[in-house]
Design a protein around this motif. Structure first.
Motif, PDB file in Angstrom:
ATOM      1  N   THR A   1      40.013  41.606  48.231  1.00  0.00           N
ATOM      2  CA  THR A   1      39.120  43.030  48.167  1.00  0.00           C
ATOM      3  C   THR A   1      40.352  44.066  47.237  1.00  0.00           C
ATOM      4  O   THR A   1      40.940  44.307  46.961  1.00  0.00           O
ATOM      5  CB  THR A   1      39.394  43.436  49.476  1.00  0.00           C
ATOM      6  N   VAL A   2      38.893  44.621  46.491  1.00  0.00           N
ATOM      7  CA  VAL A   2      38.476  45.745  46.097  1.00  0.00           C
ATOM      8  C   VAL A   2      38.850  47.054  47.275  1.00  0.00           C
ATOM      9  O   VAL A   2      37.902  47.521  47.905  1.00  0.00           O
ATOM     10  CB  VAL A   2      37.868  45.875  45.093  1.00  0.00           C
ATOM     11  N   ASP A   3      40.141  47.944  46.450  1.00  0.00           N
ATOM     12  CA  ASP A   3      39.951  49.588  47.176  1.00  0.00           C
ATOM     13  C   ASP A   3      38.839  50.206  46.373  1.00  0.00           C
ATOM     14  O   ASP A   3      39.151  50.556  45.195  1.00  0.00           O
ATOM     15  CB  ASP A   3      42.433  49.914  46.954  1.00  0.00           C
ATOM     16  N   GLU A   4      38.375  50.377  46.947  1.00  0.00           N
ATOM     17  CA  GLU A   4      36.916  51.441  46.310  1.00  0.00           C
ATOM     18  C   GLU A   4      37.804  52.540  46.124  1.00  0.00           C
ATOM     19  O   GLU A   4      37.773  53.153  44.776  1.00  0.00           O
ATOM     20  CB  GLU A   4      35.734  51.696  47.260  1.00  0.00           C
ATOM     21  N   GLU A   5      38.375  53.440  47.064  1.00  0.00           N
ATOM     22  CA  GLU A   5      39.598  54.910  46.617  1.00  0.00           C
ATOM     23  C   GLU A   5      39.835  54.650  45.701  1.00  0.00           C
ATOM     24  O   GLU A   5      39.878  55.091  44.661  1.00  0.00           O
ATOM     25  CB  GLU A   5      39.158  55.856  47.703  1.00  0.00           C
ATOM     26  N   LYS A   6      40.683  53.438  44.788  1.00  0.00           N
ATOM     27  CA  LYS A   6      41.509  53.678  44.155  1.00  0.00           C
ATOM     28  C   LYS A   6      41.109  53.639  42.825  1.00  0.00           C
ATOM     29  O   LYS A   6      41.449  53.539  41.746  1.00  0.00           O
ATOM     30  CB  LYS A   6      42.826  52.176  44.199  1.00  0.00           C
ATOM     31  N   ILE A   7      39.661  52.292  43.047  1.00  0.00           N
ATOM     32  CA  ILE A   7      39.273  52.165  42.079  1.00  0.00           C
ATOM     33  C   ILE A   7      39.127  52.688  41.102  1.00  0.00           C
ATOM     34  O   ILE A   7      38.306  53.266  40.014  1.00  0.00           O
ATOM     35  CB  ILE A   7      37.972  50.493  41.710  1.00  0.00           C
ATOM     36  N   ARG A   8      38.126  53.841  42.000  1.00  0.00           N
ATOM     37  CA  ARG A   8      37.206  55.262  41.449  1.00  0.00           C
ATOM     38  C   ARG A   8      38.504  56.184  40.752  1.00  0.00           C
ATOM     39  O   ARG A   8      37.908  56.448  39.898  1.00  0.00           O
ATOM     40  CB  ARG A   8      36.510  56.030  42.718  1.00  0.00           C
TER      41      ARG A   8
ATOM     42  N   THR B   1      35.080  36.902  40.029  1.00  0.00           N
ATOM     43  CA  THR B   1      33.693  37.004  39.617  1.00  0.00           C
ATOM     44  C   THR B   1      33.624  38.174  41.187  1.00  0.00           C
ATOM     45  O   THR B   1      32.752  39.361  40.712  1.00  0.00           O
ATOM     46  CB  THR B   1      32.787  36.271  39.745  1.00  0.00           C
ATOM     47  N   ASN B   2      33.735  38.186  42.274  1.00  0.00           N
ATOM     48  CA  ASN B   2      32.546  38.993  43.128  1.00  0.00           C
ATOM     49  C   ASN B   2      33.826  40.266  43.274  1.00  0.00           C
ATOM     50  O   ASN B   2      33.592  40.945  42.760  1.00  0.00           O
ATOM     51  CB  ASN B   2      33.221  38.564  44.617  1.00  0.00           C
ATOM     52  N   GLN B   3      35.295  40.356  42.569  1.00  0.00           N
ATOM     53  CA  GLN B   3      35.658  41.510  42.792  1.00  0.00           C
ATOM     54  C   GLN B   3      35.554  42.515  41.370  1.00  0.00           C
ATOM     55  O   GLN B   3      35.429  43.145  41.552  1.00  0.00           O
ATOM     56  CB  GLN B   3      37.781  41.605  42.952  1.00  0.00           C
ATOM     57  N   VAL B   4      35.097  41.363  40.798  1.00  0.00           N
ATOM     58  CA  VAL B   4      34.765  42.180  39.406  1.00  0.00           C
ATOM     59  C   VAL B   4      33.199  42.753  39.327  1.00  0.00           C
ATOM     60  O   VAL B   4      33.221  44.228  39.200  1.00  0.00           O
ATOM     61  CB  VAL B   4      34.503  41.387  38.170  1.00  0.00           C
ATOM     62  N   ASN B   5      32.649  42.633  40.358  1.00  0.00           N
ATOM     63  CA  ASN B   5      31.030  42.402  40.695  1.00  0.00           C
ATOM     64  C   ASN B   5      31.077  44.069  41.084  1.00  0.00           C
ATOM     65  O   ASN B   5      30.672  44.760  41.610  1.00  0.00           O
ATOM     66  CB  ASN B   5      29.998  41.292  40.690  1.00  0.00           C
TER      67      ASN B   5
ATOM     68  N   ILE C   1      30.591  49.896  41.955  1.00  0.00           N
ATOM     69  CA  ILE C   1      31.602  51.546  42.536  1.00  0.00           C
ATOM     70  C   ILE C   1      31.569  52.555  41.301  1.00  0.00           C
ATOM     71  O   ILE C   1      31.304  53.792  41.363  1.00  0.00           O
ATOM     72  CB  ILE C   1      33.027  51.006  43.033  1.00  0.00           C
ATOM     73  N   LEU C   2      32.122  51.835  40.178  1.00  0.00           N
ATOM     74  CA  LEU C   2      32.382  52.309  39.389  1.00  0.00           C
ATOM     75  C   LEU C   2      31.046  53.515  38.839  1.00  0.00           C
ATOM     76  O   LEU C   2      29.796  52.532  38.323  1.00  0.00           O
ATOM     77  CB  LEU C   2      32.969  51.887  38.040  1.00  0.00           C
ATOM     78  N   GLN C   3      30.534  54.501  38.639  1.00  0.00           N
ATOM     79  CA  GLN C   3      29.805  55.508  37.571  1.00  0.00           C
ATOM     80  C   GLN C   3      29.107  54.933  36.524  1.00  0.00           C
ATOM     81  O   GLN C   3      28.901  54.464  35.262  1.00  0.00           O
ATOM     82  CB  GLN C   3      29.545  56.768  37.513  1.00  0.00           C
ATOM     83  N   THR C   4      30.397  54.996  35.502  1.00  0.00           N
ATOM     84  CA  THR C   4      31.035  54.422  33.971  1.00  0.00           C
ATOM     85  C   THR C   4      31.256  52.777  34.324  1.00  0.00           C
ATOM     86  O   THR C   4      32.237  52.962  34.319  1.00  0.00           O
ATOM     87  CB  THR C   4      32.178  55.415  33.225  1.00  0.00           C
ATOM     88  N   LYS C   5      30.566  52.188  33.669  1.00  0.00           N
ATOM     89  CA  LYS C   5      30.767  50.569  32.714  1.00  0.00           C
ATOM     90  C   LYS C   5      31.735  50.471  32.651  1.00  0.00           C
ATOM     91  O   LYS C   5      31.492  51.247  31.087  1.00  0.00           O
ATOM     92  CB  LYS C   5      29.215  49.746  33.338  1.00  0.00           C
TER      93      LYS C   5
END
Length: 309
Positions: free
Chosen positions: A75-82, A102-106, A111-115
């Motif tokens: 799982t990806v921690d959305e707050e921490k990746i931001r 791949t799923n976690q990368v996608n 989530i990220l605004q700047t790719k």
């Protein structure tokens, strides 16, 4: 050059520290434990499976159920990746069970605004592991350091490869105990370089399910237990719980002759990291003990499992 890096792969994290860019590392995974400082970094990737509390069979059953149901293991921690706001994400495509895939990368990209830049490490043999060092060095602007690292690794590999060997024993590497899996990817090549004859699996191929009848037919001289993600202590614990009193297992020639070894797979074999080269040195000591008796390797990196039956 990238200034905010997130690693979805423990071997990439190790390499970033080797390049000396750890201050630019703003996120890692739950498995990034080497070097020790990596454990202080924000943990962006976590596992659904708590392997510390489950048996080998339970881990396998839960993994298969998640994959069959189309659910993610990580799982990806959305707050921490931001918060990390990376301009480089390093991921992998080698195995969706071993690390974020791949799923976690996608998910991160959604989530990220700047790719960010994406770099995927997908090695299946030693040369490809070394090539990944060169490629990441270019991305980081560390070409000179990359050459220094790879030249050192290649020298160590050649030191094992070019040492004359006499009799080459048949070797079976087992990547999972319950059920049995044989080790693939870079492991067969490592066995051959270390002075053994690899059995059952082939270089570059994925690890696959192994029937006990195949082990009997292969009749290995040496069996090396390297369950994915386990260290020597965990491997020996699993071995004692599952195989120690198994009559069929104890009938194998390698077991009778005390030629079964546990290695620290988590540190030196499971991941396509630069520490895999020490894994090669460990195999050399196991497979050709007289030839490489003076070769130094890390403490507790391998143990002989003695047959007490």
């Amino acid at each position: 050059m990238p200034k905010r890096i997130v690693s979805f792969l423990p071997s990439a994290t190790e390499l970033l520290y080797e390049f000396g860019v750890q201050n630019d590392l703003f996120g890692v995974t739950h498995e990034c434990k080497f070097p020790q400082d990596a454990t202080t970094k924000p943990r962006i990737i976590n596992s659904v499976i708590n392997s510390d509390e489950l048996t080998s069979d339970q881990i396998n059953t839960m993994t298969c159920r998640l994959l069959n149901d189309g659910k993610d293991i990580f799982t990806v921690d959305e707050e921490k990746i931001r918060e990390a706001d990376p301009d480089l994400i390093i991921a992998q495509e080698t195995c969706e069970v071993c690390a974020a895939h791949t799923n976690q990368v996608n998910k991160a990209l959604q989530i990220l605004q700047t790719k960010p830049i994406l770099y995927s490490m997908d090695p299946h043999n030693l040369q490809e592991i070394i090539q990944s060092v060169i490629e990441l060095g270019k991305i980081l602007g560390k070409e000179s350091k990359a050459r220094e690292i790879t030249e050192s690794l290649e020298k160590r590999i050649d030191g094992i490869r070019n040492s004359p060997k006499n009799k080459k024993p048949k070797v079976l590497a087992i990547e999972w105990i319950e059920p049995f899996f044989t080790a693939g990817h870079w492991i067969p090549e490592m066995i051959e370089i270390a002075g053994g004859v690899n059995t059952i699996s082939k270089m570059g191929e994925h690890s696959h399910r192994l029937e006990f009848s195949e082990i009997v037919k292969a009749d290995p001289d040496i069996i090396i237990m390297m369950p994915c993600g386990f260290d020597t202590k965990r491997t020996i614990l699993e071995y004692n719980n599952i195989l120690k009193k198994d009559q069929k297992w104890n009938s194998l020639r390698a077991v009778k002759e005390n030629k079964v070894f546990a290695v620290d797979a988590n540190s030196f074999f499971s991941k396509p990291s630069i520490r895999t080269i020490e894994g090669l040195e460990i195999l050399a000591k196991v497979i050709q003990p007289k030839k490489f008796k003076n070769l130094k390797v890390s403490d507790e990196s391998f143990f002989r499992i003695k047959n007490e039956s």
